[in-house]
Design an enzyme around this catalytic site. Structure first.
Site, short mmCIF file in Angstrom:
data_model
loop_
_atom_site.label_atom_id
_atom_site.label_comp_id
_atom_site.label_asym_id
_atom_site.label_seq_id
_atom_site.Cartn_x
_atom_site.Cartn_y
_atom_site.Cartn_z
N HIS A 12 50.39 1.28 27.44
CA HIS A 12 51.53 0.40 27.20
C HIS A 12 51.86 0.44 25.70
O HIS A 12 50.98 0.35 24.84
CB HIS A 12 51.17 -1.02 27.65
CG HIS A 12 52.17 -2.04 27.24
ND1 HIS A 12 53.53 -1.87 27.43
CD2 HIS A 12 52.04 -3.25 26.63
CE1 HIS A 12 54.17 -2.92 26.96
NE2 HIS A 12 53.29 -3.77 26.47
N ASN B 219 58.37 -2.53 22.14
CA ASN B 219 57.68 -2.88 23.38
C ASN B 219 58.73 -3.25 24.43
O ASN B 219 59.43 -4.25 24.28
CB ASN B 219 56.74 -4.06 23.07
CG ASN B 219 55.99 -4.57 24.28
OD1 ASN B 219 56.33 -4.26 25.42
ND2 ASN B 219 54.97 -5.38 24.03
N CYS C 32 53.95 -6.85 31.24
CA CYS C 32 53.88 -5.46 30.79
C CYS C 32 53.02 -4.58 31.70
O CYS C 32 53.02 -3.36 31.57
CB CYS C 32 53.38 -5.39 29.36
SG CYS C 32 54.33 -6.43 28.26
N1 COA Z 1 57.18 -9.34 8.63
C1 COA Z 1 56.47 -9.68 7.55
N2 COA Z 1 55.39 -10.47 7.60
C2 COA Z 1 55.01 -10.92 8.81
C3 COA Z 1 55.70 -10.58 9.99
C4 COA Z 1 56.83 -9.77 9.85
N3 COA Z 1 57.57 -9.38 10.92
N4 COA Z 1 55.09 -11.16 11.04
C5 COA Z 1 54.03 -11.85 10.55
N5 COA Z 1 54.00 -11.70 9.20
C6 COA Z 1 53.04 -12.25 8.25
C7 COA Z 1 52.34 -13.49 8.77
O1 COA Z 1 53.12 -14.64 8.56
C8 COA Z 1 51.09 -13.47 7.93
O2 COA Z 1 51.40 -14.00 6.67
P1 COA Z 1 50.31 -14.90 5.89
O3 COA Z 1 49.13 -14.01 5.66
O4 COA Z 1 51.04 -15.27 4.65
O5 COA Z 1 50.02 -16.04 6.81
C9 COA Z 1 50.78 -11.98 7.74
O6 COA Z 1 52.02 -11.29 8.03
C10 COA Z 1 49.73 -11.46 8.67
O7 COA Z 1 50.00 -11.94 9.97
P2 COA Z 1 49.15 -11.53 11.20
O8 COA Z 1 49.62 -12.26 12.41
O9 COA Z 1 47.71 -11.59 10.83
O10 COA Z 1 49.57 -9.99 11.32
P3 COA Z 1 48.98 -8.91 12.24
O11 COA Z 1 48.45 -7.80 11.46
O12 COA Z 1 48.09 -9.51 13.32
O13 COA Z 1 50.28 -8.37 12.97
C11 COA Z 1 51.39 -8.53 15.09
C12 COA Z 1 51.06 -9.24 13.79
C13 COA Z 1 52.20 -9.48 15.96
C14 COA Z 1 52.20 -7.29 14.76
C15 COA Z 1 50.06 -8.11 15.78
O14 COA Z 1 49.20 -9.21 15.83
C16 COA Z 1 50.28 -7.59 17.16
O15 COA Z 1 50.89 -6.57 17.35
N6 COA Z 1 49.72 -8.28 18.18
C17 COA Z 1 49.88 -7.86 19.54
C18 COA Z 1 51.21 -8.33 20.04
C19 COA Z 1 51.60 -7.67 21.32
O16 COA Z 1 51.31 -6.54 21.55
N7 COA Z 1 52.29 -8.41 22.19
C20 COA Z 1 52.80 -7.95 23.40
C21 COA Z 1 51.72 -7.65 24.35
S1 COA Z 1 52.34 -7.09 25.86
#
Ligand code: COA
Length: 315
Positions: A242, A272, A116
Site C-alpha cells: 500500500h 495515498n 486501504c
Molecule cells: N509540513 C511540515 N511540518 C509538518 C507537517 C507538514 N506537512 N506535518 C507535520 N509536521 C511537523 C509536526 O508538526 C512536527 O513538528 P514539531 O516537531 O514542531 O512538533 C514535526 O513535523 C514532526 O512531526 P511528526 O508527526 O513526528 O512527523 P513524522 O515524521 O511522523 O511524519 C507523517 C508525519 C504523517 C508523514 C508520518 O507519521 C506518516 O506518514 N504516518 C503514517 C500515516 C499514514 O500512512 N496514514 C495512512 C495509513 S493508510
C-alpha cells in the site's frame, strides 16, 4: 481429489483525475514545504477530483481492465468495489458501475469498506465467492475520492492523500497459487466521520501511531503468506505494498532483507489513494510489462480500522 482453484489477475486498469496538485501548491495553503513532504513521505504530487466522480474513475479503470483481459463484459459474474468514499450511500458504487459498464443484470454487485486494505479484502472475497458459485471471472475495483474529505488546514493529513481508481479482472483458475489473509483490530487512530454536519467530518489521524502500526503489520503479513505457501522472500519477484509513505516501504524492505527495487512505488505521483493504491500499482506494473508468466507478487495493504490484508499472486 479436486484440484485447488487459484486466482489469477488477467487484466488491469487505472484512472486518476486530471487535476494535479503539487507539494508547492499545498505549501500555499498550509505551513509545509516540498522539501518536508518529499523527505518525510516521498510524495511529490497527487491528483484531486474536480469534475470526476468516484464512478467516473471506477468506470475508466474497469473498462481498461476489461480491455486488457480480453473477455466480454457478459463473462463477469461478480463485481466488487472497495471504497470508503462512494458518490452516494445507495445504490452502491458496484451497482452504479454494473449499470454503466452494462454488466449482466443477475450477478452480485456490492461495495466493501476495509479502508486501504479494501482491494485485498476484495480479492479474497472474489476468490471465495467464485469458488462457491462456480463463476469464472470477477471485477475487483478500488476507487476513492479522498480530497473531498480532507481538512485543507491540517498539514498532518492534507499532504498525504490523493484520488484515483484501479481495477483488476480476476479469473478462477487451476494451477495458479493464491493465498490470502486479512484481519482487523478495531482501532480508531484513523477516523473519518464523513457526515457533513458533524463537528469534524474530515480525515483525522495519529500519524506516528499509524506509522508504527504499518511497519509492524506489513512484515507480519508478508511472513504469514510466506509461511503458509512454503515460499521464501527470495522466491517473490515483487512486494506490492500500500502506497502510504516511502519511509514505511523502505523500512519493510530493510526488515525483510530484500532489495528496494522489488518494491514498486508510485506514491510520488498519486499520494495515498487508499483502496485504489494497490490496483493502481498493479496496473502500472502491468503496463510496463513487469508481469511476465511465472512472476510472483505478494500484495500487502493496511489502513483504517485498523485493517490489513495480503495475498500471493502469480502471473
Ligand atoms: N509540513 C511540515 N511540518 C509538518 C507537517 C507538514 N506537512 N506535518 C507535520 N509536521 C511537523 C509536526 O508538526 C512536527 O513538528 P514539531 O516537531 O514542531 O512538533 C514535526 O513535523 C514532526 O512531526 P511528526 O508527526 O513526528 O512527523 P513524522 O515524521 O511522523 O511524519 C507523517 C508525519 C504523517 C508523514 C508520518 O507519521 C506518516 O506518514 N504516518 C503514517 C500515516 C499514514 O500512512 N496514514 C495512512 C495509513 S493508510
Amino acid at each position: 481429489m479436486e484440484k485447488e482453484m487459484g486466482l489469477r489477475i488477467i487484466g488491469t486498469g487505472h484512472a486518476a483525475p486530471k487535476k494535479v496538485v503539487t507539494n508547492d501548491d499545498l505549501s500555499k495553503l498550509v505551513d509545509t514545504s516540498d522539501e518536508w513532504i518529499r523527505e518525510r513521505t516521498g510524495i511529490e504530487r497527487r491528483h484531486f477530483a474536480e469534475e470526476e466522480t468516484n464512478l467516473d474513475m471506477a468506470y475508466a479503470a474497469s473498462a481498461d481492465a476489461l480491455l486488457h483481459a480480453g473477455i466480454q463484459k457478459e463473462d463477469i459474474s461478480l463485481c466488487i468495489v472497495a471504497t470508503f468514499s462512494p458518490d452516494m450511500q445507495v445504490p452502491s458504487q458496484a451497482c452504479l458501475l454494473q449499470q454503466r459498464l452494462g454488466l449482466n443484470r443477475d450477478i452480485p454487485c456490492f461495495d466493501i469498506n476495509a479502508a486501504c486494505s479494501g482491494f485485498l479484502y476484495g480479492l479474497q472475497i472474489a476468490h471465495a465467492l467464485l469458488t462457491q458459485s462456480g463463476g469464472q471471472y470477477a471485477l475487483v475495483v478500488g476507487s476513492e475520492i479522498i480530497s473531498h474529505r480532507l481538512n485543507m488546514e491540517d498539514r498532518g493529513t492534507c499532504i498525504l492523500f490523493g484520488d484515483g481508481a484501479g481495477a483488476a479482472v480476476v479469473k478462477l483458475e487451476e494451477g495458479y497459487p493464491f493465498y490470502g489473509m486479512m484481519g482487523a483490530d478495531g482501532d480508531d487512530k484513523i477516523l473519518i466521520c464523513g457526515q457533513e454536519d458533524s463537528e469534524n467530518p474530515y480525515v483525522q489521524m495519529d500519524g506516528q501511531a499509524v506509522f508504527k502500526f504499518a511497519v509492524s503489520i506489513i512484515p507480519k503479513c508478508i511472513n504469514d503468506v510466506l509461511e503458509h505457501t512454503g515460499l521464501t522472500a527470495e522466491d517473490i519477484d515483487y512486494f506490492v505494498c500500500h502506497q502510504a509513505n516511502r519511509r514505511i516501504i523502505e523500512y519493510v524492505a530493510k526488515k525483510m532483507k530484500q532489495p528496494l527495487d522489488k518494491f514498486y512505488m508510485n506514491l510520488q505521483e498519486y499520494g495515498n489513494t487508499s483502496a485504489a493504491s494497490i490496483p493502481i500499482v498493479l496496473s502500472e506494473m502491468d503496463d510496463k510489462g513487469m508481469f511476465t508468466p511465472g512472476k510472483k507478487a505478494i500484495c500487502v495493504g493496511f489502513g483504517a480500522g485498523f485493517t490489513w490484508g495480503a495475498a500471493l499472486l502469480q502471473w
